[in-house]
Design an enzyme around this catalytic site. Sequence first.
Site, PDB file in Angstrom:
ATOM      1  N   CYS A  21       0.924  -1.108   0.151  1.00 12.36           N
ATOM      2  CA  CYS A  21       0.017  -0.219   0.011  1.00 12.36           C
ATOM      3  C   CYS A  21       0.883   1.152  -0.060  1.00 12.36           C
ATOM      4  CB  CYS A  21      -0.947  -0.003   1.129  1.00 12.36           C
ATOM      5  SG  CYS A  21      -1.852   1.558   1.501  1.00 12.36           S
ATOM      6  N   CYS A  30      -3.145   0.983   8.868  1.00  9.67           N
ATOM      7  CA  CYS A  30      -2.452  -0.512   9.140  1.00  9.67           C
ATOM      8  C   CYS A  30      -1.007  -0.559   9.781  1.00  9.67           C
ATOM      9  CB  CYS A  30      -2.425  -1.322   7.696  1.00  9.67           C
ATOM     10  SG  CYS A  30      -4.119  -1.425   6.722  1.00  9.67           S
ATOM     11  N   GLN A 228     -19.866  -5.845  14.112  1.00  6.93           N
ATOM     12  CA  GLN A 228     -18.456  -6.143  13.772  1.00  6.93           C
ATOM     13  C   GLN A 228     -18.135  -5.904  12.314  1.00  6.93           C
ATOM     14  OE1 GLN A 228     -16.291  -7.049  16.108  1.00  6.93           O
ATOM     15  NE2 GLN A 228     -17.504  -7.658  17.697  1.00  6.93           N
ATOM     16  N   TYR A 257     -22.853  -6.321  27.273  1.00  6.42           N
ATOM     17  CA  TYR A 257     -22.130  -5.418  26.089  1.00  6.42           C
ATOM     18  C   TYR A 257     -22.893  -5.929  24.857  1.00  6.42           C
ATOM     19  CZ  TYR A 257     -19.428  -4.482  30.288  1.00  6.42           C
ATOM     20  OH  TYR A 257     -18.812  -4.431  31.576  1.00  6.42           O
ATOM     21  N   GLU A 278     -26.826  -3.336  27.365  1.00  2.86           N
ATOM     22  CA  GLU A 278     -26.153  -2.524  26.396  1.00  2.86           C
ATOM     23  C   GLU A 278     -26.258  -0.895  26.807  1.00  2.86           C
ATOM     24  OE1 GLU A 278     -23.988  -2.365  23.717  1.00  2.86           O
ATOM     25  OE2 GLU A 278     -24.391  -0.280  23.690  1.00  2.86           O
ATOM     26  N   ASP A 326     -18.829  -8.899  26.351  1.00  3.32           N
ATOM     27  CA  ASP A 326     -18.006  -8.469  25.183  1.00  3.32           C
ATOM     28  C   ASP A 326     -17.773  -7.109  25.354  1.00  3.32           C
ATOM     29  OD1 ASP A 326     -16.805  -8.113  22.645  1.00  3.32           O
ATOM     30  OD2 ASP A 326     -18.634  -8.539  21.627  1.00  3.32           O
ATOM     31  N   CYS A 353     -11.444  -7.512  22.692  1.00  5.89           N
ATOM     32  CA  CYS A 353     -10.625  -6.729  21.714  1.00  5.89           C
ATOM     33  C   CYS A 353      -9.536  -6.201  22.250  1.00  5.89           C
ATOM     34  CB  CYS A 353     -11.534  -5.655  20.761  1.00  5.89           C
ATOM     35  SG  CYS A 353     -12.080  -4.289  21.948  1.00  5.89           S
TER      36      CYS A 353
HETATM   37  N1  SAH Z   1     -21.351  -7.868  21.563  1.00  8.37           N
HETATM   38  C1  SAH Z   1     -21.272  -6.753  20.673  1.00  8.37           C
HETATM   39  C2  SAH Z   1     -20.870  -5.308  20.779  1.00  8.37           C
HETATM   40  C3  SAH Z   1     -19.586  -5.451  21.347  1.00  8.37           C
HETATM   41  S1  SAH Z   1     -18.910  -3.800  21.451  1.00  8.37           S
HETATM   42  C4  SAH Z   1     -21.145  -7.055  19.112  1.00  8.37           C
HETATM   43  O1  SAH Z   1     -20.474  -8.431  18.906  1.00  8.37           O
HETATM   44  O2  SAH Z   1     -21.309  -6.693  17.958  1.00  8.37           O
HETATM   45  C5  SAH Z   1     -18.898  -3.332  22.844  1.00  8.37           C
HETATM   46  C6  SAH Z   1     -20.108  -2.785  23.161  1.00  8.37           C
HETATM   47  O3  SAH Z   1     -20.310  -2.265  24.623  1.00  8.37           O
HETATM   48  C7  SAH Z   1     -20.586  -1.511  22.421  1.00  8.37           C
HETATM   49  O4  SAH Z   1     -21.944  -1.804  21.648  1.00  8.37           O
HETATM   50  C8  SAH Z   1     -20.753  -0.437  23.569  1.00  8.37           C
HETATM   51  O5  SAH Z   1     -21.517   0.527  23.011  1.00  8.37           O
HETATM   52  C9  SAH Z   1     -21.044  -1.244  24.688  1.00  8.37           C
HETATM   53  N2  SAH Z   1     -20.706  -0.439  25.907  1.00  8.37           N
HETATM   54  C10 SAH Z   1     -19.592   0.130  26.305  1.00  8.37           C
HETATM   55  N3  SAH Z   1     -19.707   0.633  27.494  1.00  8.37           N
HETATM   56  C11 SAH Z   1     -20.597  -0.151  28.292  1.00  8.37           C
HETATM   57  C12 SAH Z   1     -21.245  -0.187  29.460  1.00  8.37           C
HETATM   58  N4  SAH Z   1     -20.425   0.469  30.245  1.00  8.37           N
HETATM   59  N5  SAH Z   1     -22.189  -0.953  29.668  1.00  8.37           N
HETATM   60  C13 SAH Z   1     -22.858  -1.506  28.629  1.00  8.37           C
HETATM   61  N6  SAH Z   1     -22.468  -1.403  27.387  1.00  8.37           N
HETATM   62  C14 SAH Z   1     -21.429  -0.747  27.143  1.00  8.37           C
END
Ligand code: SAH
Length: 397
Positions: A21, A30, A228, A257, A278, A326, A353
């Site tokens: 790239c 990247c 994702q 989450y 969430e 998550d 992550c």
């Molecule tokens: N499990 C989902 C999202 C994971 S990302 C997936 O796989 O698509 C993490 C998520 O946590 C995000 O949507 C974010 O808005 C949420 N989040 C961040 N801080 C938080 C908190 N204190 N309580 C609840 N959710 C939260």
Amino acid sequence: MEGISSVVYNKAMKYEMLKKCSVCDVCGGCQYQGMPYEEQLKLKEEKVRKLLGKFCKVNEIIGCDDPYYYRNKVQISFGKDYKGRILAGNYVTSTHTIVPVSDCQIADREANKIFNTIRKLLISFRLSVFDENSMQGLMRHVLVRCSADHEETMVVLVTGNFNFPRKNDFVKELLKRHPNITTVVQNINNRHTSMVLGDRDIVLYGKGYIVDELCGYSFRLSPQSFYQVNHAQTEKMYKYAIDCLGLTGKETVLDAYCGIGTIGIIMSERAKEVISVEINKSAIRDAVKNAKMNEISNVSFYCDDAGKFMQKIASEKRRVDVALMDPPRAGADDKFLKSLVRMDPRRIVYISCNPVTQKDNLKYLCNNGYKVDVIQPVDLFAFTQHVECIALLTKTK
Ligand code: SAH
């Protein structure tokens, strides 16, 4: 090379000879450009092993079948070069200088083409680009989101103010060149911020969201909702994580989450009941609609801070049989972890992550009655340094 300021130009040229790239040295998107994919995977696996290897054996990382052009959500920023010509690209790391990008190797191919069209249309429509210093001008960023089958594509035009001259003609021209675009949204972001999207969305064409299919279920994606970015790898990761829960159909499961409800909805047919939490309101709105769209009635969604929510339900003596979490990069807080332990699930599946914060959270759980049985890294972000990691915890007694 047209439109690149001299500093960026020199660095980019030097890199072009070494790496695939031409702008990866300055773009900041990247970190592993030019490195064979196998080597990238080894590096990530090693990183996880170093951080988490003392909890249990680390499995071989699950890599991509095709590590290129995978991002289903891509955004680009606009600015001008020193001659006043419009640039479309990414910010040079830690600066607000734009490095032009016309064929990003990790972005969806169609998104790359749409960005190039929009840059040309801005010129032919004589529209301005937003200037962060004066806070004047129109086009600030563009975000493109595509479904995996490319049947649906959303374009979000992020503008510095509401007034978008000849916007209907602009959208018409865009659709003429890219008939696969199914919806166009104007998002207004007039704040002094590094966030791409502002709060206000105006639908200019189509329904204002796209629908994507993931693990056999349909999900509605609005401009603001988290989803994702690597479809193929997400399917592998979700399947692995849900299998780790060991569901028999009798369990009450926590999906903490939960974003737009993806994991909870996908596992719902294998559980008695799913409780999903969430913090983001628009994600929860999408989650509720997603459950309805998939005709699922055993998942309930709560919009709350996951820690506070867990404290509340733990003090009501509610139990969950198994839990999936998550969290964002910062990991889960003490409130969440303490309450989780109080609720006593027999298994916890932790998707992360950021293995650095995952390590601290795992340490807490291991000091409070759990052990780690599986560590499974997954590559969701080829060519970048990021790595996703699933951990399965079970009770020691
Ligand atoms: N499990 C989902 C999202 C994971 S990302 C997936 O796989 O698509 C993490 C998520 O946590 C995000 O949507 C974010 O808005 C949420 N989040 C961040 N801080 C938080 C908190 N204190 N309580 C609840 N959710 C939260």
